[in-house]
Design a protein around this motif. Structure first.
Motif, short mmCIF file in Angstrom:
data_model
loop_
_atom_site.label_atom_id
_atom_site.label_comp_id
_atom_site.label_asym_id
_atom_site.label_seq_id
_atom_site.Cartn_x
_atom_site.Cartn_y
_atom_site.Cartn_z
N TYR A 1 30.70 75.88 52.16
CA TYR A 1 31.22 77.22 52.42
C TYR A 1 30.21 78.00 53.25
O TYR A 1 29.01 78.02 52.94
N GLU B 1 34.57 79.63 47.55
CA GLU B 1 33.27 80.17 47.92
C GLU B 1 32.12 79.36 47.32
O GLU B 1 31.00 79.41 47.83
N HIS B 2 32.40 78.67 46.23
CA HIS B 2 31.36 77.91 45.54
C HIS B 2 31.41 76.42 45.85
O HIS B 2 30.65 75.64 45.25
N LEU C 1 31.91 86.28 41.75
CA LEU C 1 32.24 85.60 40.49
C LEU C 1 31.89 86.47 39.29
O LEU C 1 32.72 86.67 38.40
N ASP D 1 20.59 84.43 38.23
CA ASP D 1 20.19 84.05 39.58
C ASP D 1 18.72 84.39 39.82
O ASP D 1 18.41 85.32 40.56
N TYR E 1 26.97 87.13 49.33
CA TYR E 1 26.42 86.55 48.10
C TYR E 1 27.58 86.30 47.14
O TYR E 1 28.03 87.19 46.42
N VAL E 2 28.06 85.06 47.13
CA VAL E 2 29.31 84.74 46.46
C VAL E 2 29.21 84.82 44.94
O VAL E 2 30.22 85.06 44.27
N ASN E 3 28.02 84.64 44.38
CA ASN E 3 27.90 84.74 42.92
C ASN E 3 28.25 86.14 42.42
O ASN E 3 28.75 86.30 41.30
#
Length: 200
Positions: free
Chosen positions: A154, A149-150, A173, A103, A168-170
């Motif tokens: 969303y 979420e992805h 994951l 990221d 922060y959805v990443n």
């Protein structure tokens, strides 16, 4: 439900106390412990791990502490001191490195929720044989939530009013994947140790 390790609770309590102290002192410690891409690239590598222990505000801390304590309560038959600290170190470092490498647009990050997903996935996989139906359902819910979420649309700001920041959805994951990887390492290590013991 018998605890796997009777000495686990003091270690859990120690971790909770550390997080509370860091939360109360957030204005002083966050500038030194939070994920800060520029600072990390300048050599402050500890932030890759410590960013998971600090939070945006008290509500953010409370949400994550609640998740941590629930995991400790429901999975004390699966967790021991070694697994607890392996989770914190492995999932913390793996998730932090993933945030750094995968990221590049991310400049700042704090919070335990990413690697909490790792702890939950780790415990569900470790205890799957004991209750495959329930654990499969919960794993499916987690996977479904991460997928949702992805998806486009969303709302990552749905907790903005509470935690003073976006979700922060990443991190969720990466944390979940790191938990699955740690389960694989633990399971694979146990398998080879058992095979070696049988040969001897």
């Amino acid at each position: 439900m018998q605890p796997r390790d009777k000495k686990l609770r003091p270690h859990f309590a120690w971790l909770v106390v550390v997080m509370i102290v860091l939360g109360l002192a957030s204005s002083w410690v966050n500038p030194w412990l939070a994920f800060d891409r520029v600072a990390i690239e300048q050599g402050q590598w500890w932030r890759i791990l410590t960013c998971h222990l600090v939070h945006l505000n008290h509500w953010h801390l409370l949400l994550n502490l609640s998740g941590l304590l629930l995991c400790g309560y429901f999975f004390e038959d699966l967790l021991d001191r070694a697994r607890l600290w392996a989770w914190l170190l492995f999932c913390g470092i793996t998730t932090g490195v993933a945030l750094l490498i995968l990221d590049p647009q991310l400049q700042h990050y704090v919070g335990l929720s990413g690697i909490l997903h790792g702890l939950l996935v780790l415990c569900l996989l470790m205890g799957w044989r004991g209750d495959p139906v329930l654990h499969s359902v919960v794993l499916a819910v987690i996977i479904g939530r991460i997928i949702s979420e992805h998806l486009p649309g969303y709302d990552v700001d749905y907790l903005q009013g509470w935690i003073d920041g976006r979700v922060y959805v990443n991190a969720h994951l990466y944390g979940a994947v790191s938990g699955a990887l740690l389960w694989g390492l633990i399971t694979g290590g146990s398998y080879f140790v058992d095979r070696r013991a049988k040969r001897e």
